[in-house]
Each structure stands twice: as C-alpha cells, then as structure tokens.
Design an enzyme around this catalytic site. Structure first.
Site, PDB file in Angstrom:
ATOM      1  NE  ARG A  66     -19.056  -8.266  -9.078  1.00  0.00           N
ATOM      2  CZ  ARG A  66     -20.214  -8.820  -9.439  1.00  0.00           C
ATOM      3  NH1 ARG A  66     -20.780  -9.738  -8.637  1.00  0.00           N
ATOM      4  NH2 ARG A  66     -20.820  -8.481 -10.563  1.00  0.00           N
ATOM      5  CE  LYS A 107     -20.205  -4.732  -8.616  1.00  0.00           C
ATOM      6  NZ  LYS A 107     -19.789  -3.951  -9.791  1.00  0.00           N
ATOM      7  CG  HIS A 152     -12.018  -7.724 -11.066  1.00  0.00           C
ATOM      8  ND1 HIS A 152     -13.167  -7.921 -10.339  1.00  0.00           N
ATOM      9  CD2 HIS A 152     -12.424  -7.270 -12.281  1.00  0.00           C
ATOM     10  CE1 HIS A 152     -14.217  -7.589 -11.071  1.00  0.00           C
ATOM     11  NE2 HIS A 152     -13.791  -7.189 -12.253  1.00  0.00           N
ATOM     12  NE  ARG A 207     -16.262 -10.487 -11.823  1.00  0.00           N
ATOM     13  CZ  ARG A 207     -17.463 -11.001 -11.619  1.00  0.00           C
ATOM     14  NH1 ARG A 207     -17.592 -12.140 -10.959  1.00  0.00           N
ATOM     15  NH2 ARG A 207     -18.553 -10.404 -12.085  1.00  0.00           N
ATOM     16  CG  HIS A 221     -21.296  -9.667 -15.708  1.00  0.00           C
ATOM     17  ND1 HIS A 221     -20.467 -10.138 -16.704  1.00  0.00           N
ATOM     18  CD2 HIS A 221     -20.470  -9.211 -14.739  1.00  0.00           C
ATOM     19  CE1 HIS A 221     -19.211  -9.960 -16.341  1.00  0.00           C
ATOM     20  NE2 HIS A 221     -19.190  -9.405 -15.164  1.00  0.00           N
ATOM     21  CE1 TYR A 235     -13.663 -11.032 -18.433  1.00  0.00           C
ATOM     22  CE2 TYR A 235     -16.047 -10.992 -18.277  1.00  0.00           C
ATOM     23  CZ  TYR A 235     -14.809 -10.703 -17.741  1.00  0.00           C
ATOM     24  OH  TYR A 235     -14.714 -10.081 -16.534  1.00  0.00           O
TER      25      TYR A 235
END
Length: 325
Positions: free
Chosen positions: A176, A200, A271, A274, A297, A306
C-alpha cells in the site's frame, strides 16, 4: 422519524456529546488500532449520525451558546428505528453502497461501544443489517504497459531515480502507498531480497522483491538519497525534495505522471499498481493464499477479487483470439 420501543434509561450517567465522540475516537485508535484514515471516516460518520438525530428531534436541542444537545436526550433516541432511518435518508441522497456499508459498520461499532460504556442499556446495532459494498473489478495494467512504465530513466537525476525506485517497489511488492511511505532504510534486506512492512492493524510481514527493484533501490540509496538527506530525514527510505519523509500525495502524483506517458495505460493510483501486481501474480501461477500473504489481506475473500480480474481478462482475450468465441 420512525419511533420504536424505547429502552430503559442507561445504567451510567452519560457525558456530553463532544466527550462521547472523543472517547469513541480514542477507542478506535487505542483499542481497535484502526488506521488514521478509518478513524477520521468513523468520527465523521458518528458526527453525521448525531446531526441526523438532532434534526429529527428538534425538541432536544441545546439552549444558550452550547450547540450540542444533552447527550442523554439523543442517546435515548438512538434505537434501531433511528439507525435505519439515518441510513435510508442517505440512500435516498444517492450515497454509494461502499459509503453506506462503511457507515453501517461504523454505527454497529459506535452502539457497541456506547453499550459497553453503560451509556446505552441495549445495543441496537446488533439488529442492523446493511447491504454489502459492491466489489467492482479494478482497472489494471497489462504486462507490456507495466514494462513500459518501469523503463529506467534516461536522465538519472535524484528525482527520476527516486521515482523509478518507488514505481519498481510498488509493482514488485503490491504494498500500500501508506506502507511504502513508512519504510525505513533498515526495512530493506538486500541479501534476502525482502522488505519488512508494517501493515493494517500494525501487523508486520515480509514481502519479497526482484533484481530490478534491488537495482533501482541501490541507484536511489547510493547515488541520490544522500544528496537530499537533511537532519529531518531520519531513517526514511524515500524522501521528498526538502529531505523529509515522502508523503502519499507525492507518491500518487508520481504514479499518475508516469502512467500518462505510457500509451494506452489507464490512469491508475498507487493502489492500481497494487491491483496490477496481484493480478499478474495470479496470471503467472501464484496461489491465492500466497497472494493474500503478500498483500497483507486479513480475509481471503478480499484477495479473491483478483481471480475475477484474471478470468475477465482471459475471457476478453478468448473472445478476441478464438475463431468460434
């Protein structure tokens, strides 16, 4: 506003509205460990909810110079009917499904917090069901476009070397933009070809990169970064022109500017690189679990989009190439 069955009075005295919002922000930051972006969004959502309750209950407004109503009065109006009415009003205003989904999640988090604090006798958010945000297929570069975007600079200035290293690392790792900006020099393991990323929820992960990225990083760190270093630089890997740590806005401008130079390339943000990295990994044979780990994730469901991108691209190629498509 629709009325529902009012719950009994809360078990604890309620503080003022501003104090509740401040306590909620502190809860999101210290206990939930959410990102600053999510915290800002949730605080804004809660403020919008309070404004809605004030407008729907005009008899409960404050007096004097205080613009906020008594907290107990609007909390008494905070039931499942009020929450549904708030979300329905925003749906009627045309807010996107993604925004409505986020505000539903925020409302659940807020009512749970107030209930745990003793300011609400029950948690009306438990009854709140909202529509999930639609997952649209992201735009991505095809592999020739990605190769064109990563052409080494002909004029190796400090800025061009930095920008090239940023593009190489974003595409090679799929990290990110916030993760890239937070990188320090010591987060790069040149021997193992991995970077240490704090993602995150402050979850740390190691992400590999290839030789092109290593060459670009070496060119930046050896030939260019020392020219921009100042006492404010610290250990930051990527610097702005004044020597401070680079910010996400600058990285976005770098990506947009470079992709405008690539014929036929969509206008993507960091992004988008990404998304491109994840799509190309799956097209190259990587398994979904590995891509999930690389991207950081929490849920495999997030990564599965994806696979749809890859299938959609495969279907397009089939229709264009097969004589009986």
């Amino acid at each position: 506003m629709p009325t529902g069955t009012r719950s009994p009075e809360p078990s604890h005295p309620t503080p003022e509205v501003a104090e509740i919002v401040t306590a909620f922000e502190r809860h999101l930051r210290l206990e939930r460990d959410l990102s600053p972006h999510t915290i800002r969004a949730y605080v804004s959502d809660v403020t919008a909810l309070v404004d809605h309750l004030k407008a729907a209950n005009p008899g409960q407004t404050a007096t004097g110079n205080d613009p906020m109503p008594e907290a107990g009065s609007w909390l008494a109006a905070l039931d499942i009917a009020a929450l549904r009415h708030w979300l329905a009003a925003q749906h009627a205003e045309g807010l996107s499904r993604a925004t409505l989904a986020r505000r539903t999640a925020c409302a659940r988090t807020f009512t749970m917090f107030c209930h745990r604090q003793g300011w609400l006798p029950t948690d009306p958010g438990l009854l709140l069901v909202g529509a999930k945000a639609q997952k649209t297929l992201p735009a991505v570069l095809d592999q020739p476009q990605a190769q064109a975007a990563l052409t080494p600079p002909e004029d190796p200035t400090p800025k061009s070397l930095r920008d090239h290293a940023i593009l190489e690392l974003l595409y090679a790792t799929g990290i990110r933009v916030s993760e890239l900006c937070a990188l320090d020099v010591d987060d790069v393991d040149r021997d193992r070809h991995v970077i240490r990323v704090l993602g995150k929820g402050r979850k740390e992960r190691s992400v590999p990169f290839g030789l092109p990225s290593l060459r670009a990083l070496d060119a930046w760190c050896i030939n260019a970064r020392p020219l921009w270093t100042t006492p404010q630089s610290g250990a930051a890997l990527f610097l702005g022109v004044r020597g401070g740590r680079i910010d996400p806005g600058t990285v976005r401008r770098i990506v947009h500017a470079r992709l405008r130079q690539v014929d036929g390339a969509p206008d993507l943000s960091p992004h988008g690189l990404r998304h491109t990295a994840a799509t190309h990994l799956l097209e190259g044979g990587a398994d979904l679990r590995s891509v999930q780990e690389l991207l950081g994730h929490a849920s495999l469901n997030t990564t599965q989009i994806y696979t749809h991108v890859s299938i959609d691209r495969l279907r397009t190629a089939y229709r264009q190439a097969h004589p009986r498509a």
